[in-house]
Design a protein around this motif. Structure first.
Motif, PDB file in Angstrom:
ATOM      1  N   SER A  52       0.832  -1.209   0.000  1.00  8.45           N
ATOM      2  CA  SER A  52       0.000   0.000   0.000  1.00  8.45           C
ATOM      3  C   SER A  52       0.863   1.254   0.000  1.00  8.45           C
ATOM      4  O   SER A  52       0.589   2.215  -0.735  1.00  8.45           O
ATOM      5  CB  SER A  52      -0.927   0.004   1.221  1.00  8.45           C
ATOM      6  N   TYR A  56       0.906   4.266  -2.885  1.00  8.70           N
ATOM      7  CA  TYR A  56       0.775   5.711  -2.675  1.00  8.70           C
ATOM      8  C   TYR A  56       1.983   6.454  -3.254  1.00  8.70           C
ATOM      9  O   TYR A  56       1.836   7.456  -3.965  1.00  8.70           O
ATOM     10  CB  TYR A  56       0.652   6.029  -1.184  1.00  8.70           C
ATOM     11  N   SER A  59       2.041   6.375  -7.170  1.00  5.64           N
ATOM     12  CA  SER A  59       0.949   7.146  -7.754  1.00  5.64           C
ATOM     13  C   SER A  59       1.221   8.652  -7.659  1.00  5.64           C
ATOM     14  O   SER A  59       1.044   9.400  -8.631  1.00  5.64           O
ATOM     15  CB  SER A  59      -0.365   6.797  -7.055  1.00  5.64           C
ATOM     16  N   ILE A 249      -8.099   9.420   0.267  1.00  3.88           N
ATOM     17  CA  ILE A 249      -7.634   8.155  -0.298  1.00  3.88           C
ATOM     18  C   ILE A 249      -8.858   7.282  -0.584  1.00  3.88           C
ATOM     19  O   ILE A 249      -9.909   7.433   0.046  1.00  3.88           O
ATOM     20  CB  ILE A 249      -6.676   7.420   0.654  1.00  3.88           C
ATOM     21  N   GLN A 256      -5.156   2.031   6.480  1.00 10.29           N
ATOM     22  CA  GLN A 256      -4.665   2.782   5.332  1.00 10.29           C
ATOM     23  C   GLN A 256      -4.305   4.222   5.677  1.00 10.29           C
ATOM     24  O   GLN A 256      -3.507   4.843   4.962  1.00 10.29           O
ATOM     25  CB  GLN A 256      -5.693   2.758   4.193  1.00 10.29           C
ATOM     26  N   ALA A 260      -0.839   5.722   4.459  1.00 12.23           N
ATOM     27  CA  ALA A 260      -0.771   6.971   3.702  1.00 12.23           C
ATOM     28  C   ALA A 260       0.165   7.975   4.387  1.00 12.23           C
ATOM     29  O   ALA A 260       0.957   8.658   3.725  1.00 12.23           O
ATOM     30  CB  ALA A 260      -2.172   7.572   3.544  1.00 12.23           C
ATOM     31  N   ALA A 263       3.707   6.993   3.699  1.00 12.72           N
ATOM     32  CA  ALA A 263       4.084   7.370   2.335  1.00 12.72           C
ATOM     33  C   ALA A 263       4.325   8.874   2.225  1.00 12.72           C
ATOM     34  O   ALA A 263       5.269   9.321   1.562  1.00 12.72           O
ATOM     35  CB  ALA A 263       3.000   6.938   1.351  1.00 12.72           C
ATOM     36  N   LEU A 313      -2.559  10.641  -4.249  1.00 13.96           N
ATOM     37  CA  LEU A 313      -3.114   9.887  -3.134  1.00 13.96           C
ATOM     38  C   LEU A 313      -4.469   9.293  -3.496  1.00 13.96           C
ATOM     39  O   LEU A 313      -4.750   8.121  -3.239  1.00 13.96           O
ATOM     40  CB  LEU A 313      -3.268  10.784  -1.903  1.00 13.96           C
ATOM     41  N   ALA A 316      -4.329   6.242  -5.991  1.00 14.60           N
ATOM     42  CA  ALA A 316      -3.584   5.035  -5.626  1.00 14.60           C
ATOM     43  C   ALA A 316      -4.522   3.840  -5.549  1.00 14.60           C
ATOM     44  O   ALA A 316      -5.613   3.908  -4.970  1.00 14.60           O
ATOM     45  CB  ALA A 316      -2.876   5.239  -4.291  1.00 14.60           C
TER      46      ALA A 316
END
Length: 459
Positions: A52, A56, A59, A249, A256, A260, A263, A313, A316
Motif C-alpha cells: 500500500s 501511494y 501514484s 484516499i 490505510q 498513507a 508514504a 493519493l 492510488a
C-alpha cells in the motif's frame, strides 16, 4: 522465448526455492552490467502495509511527472503486475525477451558449478533491466522477505528507506524474536539515505533507530495519530496531515491512514513534497543534500504541488487489501495472513460494519500462524467457510483449517473449491450482511474472477 515459455521457465526453476543472501544475485546482476547501479530507489521493508505504501508513493510521483518503476510482490491477478512503470505492467514480449537473456546467464552460472539463482533473484534482475531500459527516474522497491539478505538489497543508490509496521512473520528465516526480525528488516538502510518508519513496538524501534544512527542517517517517525479529522469510509477516506486539509484516499481499511501517512513522510524525505517542512531526528543537512538530487534529476522535475499530491493519493490503487468486490451483500477481499494483519482486519470490520452479520471465507498457508489469525478474527463472524488456496504447495487444506477453527467457533464448514465457497456464502448471506474472504494473497486473484462472474462483470 514467448511469454508462455517464460512463465514455464520461471515455474521450472521454482525448485531452487528461497535462498536468503546476496552472493547469487550479486553474480547475476554483475554479468548483466549491474543495471541497478544506474537507478535510484525508495526501498520499502516491513511486515504489513508495504504494498500500500508503494502504491501511494508511485501514484503521487507519477502524477508529479516522474517516470516511476515499481517492484512489488506477490502478484494478485497477473504475474506482470509485480513489475510496472508508471502504472503499466511490463509487456509480455519484454518478459519473454528478458527471461531468455537471464536463462542464458543462469545456465552459464550453473555450468560453472555456481548455485542457480532462485526465481525471486531472476525476477528481481529482470525488474532492474526493465527499469534501466525505461530510464526510470525513481524506483519504488519492495523487499520480498526481510531486508538485509533479501535479493532487492543488492541496490546501493537508496534515497529513502521506509519501514512499515514490523511483526512476527517468516520466523524460520528472519529470527525468533521481534528484535532479530527488525534487524533483518532494517538491513535495507544505507549510508546517505533518509530513514522513515511507521510507529513500531519498542524492540523494533530500537533496532531501526540503532541501524540508522550507526550509519549517520536521519530518521523520521511517521505518527499515524498526527492525522486529524479522520473520516473513515469504504469508498473514500479523508484526513488532515502536514498542514494539508481533507486529503483523500480511496483504499479502504482503518490501517490505510497509517500507510498513507508513512508514504507522505517518505515523499517529504525525498524533498519534493507539498507538506510543511519538518526536521528529522538527526542528520537533516545530509538528508536535504540527498533528497535534492531527486528533485533536480531532470530539468522538468520539480517539487510536487499540493494538487498533484492530492491527485496521486486519491488515485492510488492496490487490490486485495480490504477491497470491495461486491455489494448487496458487501463482498470484501483482504490479504490478512499473519497476526498483525488479522488484528488490523478485525479493527476495520468493527469500524465499517458495526452490528452487521459477518461471514468469512478463510484460506491459509500451513507455514503461517493460522491459529493466531483465527483467534483474532473468529469472534466477529457468524459463519466461517474454509478453503484450500489452489495450486500452492504450501496451502493448508480446507479441512485442516476447519478443524482448527472448530476449536473456537462452532459454525464452520470446509468447502471443496473456491467456487463452492462463494456460492455457499451467497446462499447464507442476506443483502445487509457482509462476506469477507481473507488469508493468503495467493487465492484472492482467483476469488476476484469468480466473484466478477457472479456479479455479471466477467466473461
Amino acid at each position: 522465448m514467448n511469454y508462455k515459455e517464460a512463465l514455464g521457465y520461471m515455474e521450472q526453476i521454482g525448485k531452487y526455492g528461497v535462498s536468503p543472501g546476496l552472493d547469487s544475485i550479486r553474480r547475476l546482476v554483475g554479468r548483466l552490467g549491474d543495471p541497478q547501479k544506474e537507478l535510484r530507489f525508495v526501498h520499502v521493508a516491513g511486515t504489513n502495509g508495504k504494498g500500500s505504501v508503494c502504491a501511494y508513493l508511485s501514484s503521487v510521483l507519477q502524477c508529479g511527472g516522474y517516470r516511476v518503476g515499481k517492484y512489488t510482490s506477490p502478484a494478485v491477478t497477473d504475474y506482470r503486475e509485480e513489475i510496472q512503470v508508471n502504472g503499466r505492467l511490463i509487456p509480455k514480449a519484454a518478459v519473454g525477451r528478458y527471461v531468455e537473456q537471464l536463462k542464458a546467464v543462469c545456465d552459464r552460472m550453473a555450468a560453472e558449478g555456481l548455485p542457480h539463482p532462485t526465481p525471486f533473484e531472476v525476477k528481481t534482475a529482470m525488474a532492474f533491466l526493465y527499469f534501466r531500459e525505461k530510464k526510470c527516474d525513481i524506483v519504488i522497491l519492495e523487499t520480498g522477505m526481510g531486508g538485509l539478505l533479501d535479493a532487492t538489497n543488492i541496490v546501493e543508490n537508496t534515497c529513502v528507506a521506509i519501514l512499515t509496521p514490523v511483526s512476527a512473520d517468516h520466523m524460520g528465516f528472519l529470527g525468533k524474536t521481534l528484535g532479530e526480525i527488525a534487524s533483518q528488516k532494517a538491513g535495507i538502510i544505507k549510508k546517505g539515505c533518509h530513514v522513515v518508519t511507521a510507529e513500531q513496538l519498542p524492540e523494533v524501534m530500537e533496532a531501526i533507530a540503532g541501524q540508522a544512527a550507526s550509519l549517520g542517517c536521519p530518521l523520521t517517525v511517521a505518527a499515524a495519530e498526527a492525522a486529524e479529522h479522520v473520516h473513515y469510509g469504504l469508498e473514500k477516506q479523508r484526513f488532515d496531515y502536514g498542514g494539508l486539509k481533507k486529503l483523500e484516499i480511496t483504499l479502504a481499511g482503518q490501517y490505510q491512514i497509517e500507510n498513507a501517512v508513512t508514504a507522505l513522510e517518505g515523499l517529504r524525505a525525498l524533498g519534493i513534497s507539498a507538506l510543511k517542512t519538518r526536521e528529522p531526528e538527526g542528520g537533516a543537512d545530509q538528508s536535504r543534500e540527498q533528497s535534492a538530487g531527486l528533485s533536480e534529476n531532470r530539468n522538468r522535475r520539480r517539487a510536487l504541488g499540493e494538487e498533484k499530491l492530492r491527485q496521486g493519493l486519491a488515485q492510488a490503487h492496490w487490490p486485495g487489501r480490504f477491497t470491495v468486490v461486491g455489494r448487496k451483500p458487501y463482498f470484501i477481499l483482504d490479504g490478512a495472513h499473519n497476526e498483525d494483519a488479522a488484528r488490523r482486519l478485525a479493527q476495520s470490520v468493527e469500524c465499517y460494519f458495526p452490528g452487521r452479520r459477518i461471514l468469512y471465507i478463510m484460506g491459509m498457508l500451513r507455514d503461517k500462524e493460522y491459529d493466531k489469525v483465527i483467534g483474532l478474527t473468529h469472534g466477529l463472524a457468524d459463519q466461517i467457510i474454509t478453503v484450500t488456496p489452489p495450486e500452492n504447495p504450501r496451502a493448508l487444506s480446507a479441512y485442516d483449517l476447519a478443524a482448527a477453527v472448530a476449536r473456537v467457533h462452532e459454525k464452520v464448514t470446509a468447502a471443496d473449491s473456491l467456487e463452492e465457497a462463494v456460492e455457499m456464502a451467497r446462499l447464507l448471506a442476506d443483502k445487509e450482511d457482509v462476506i469477507i474472504a481473507f488469508g493468503s494473497l495467493s487465492y484472492l486473484g482467483r476469488m476476484m474472477e469468480i466473484i466478477g462472474k457472479a456479479e455479471g462483470k466477467g466473461a
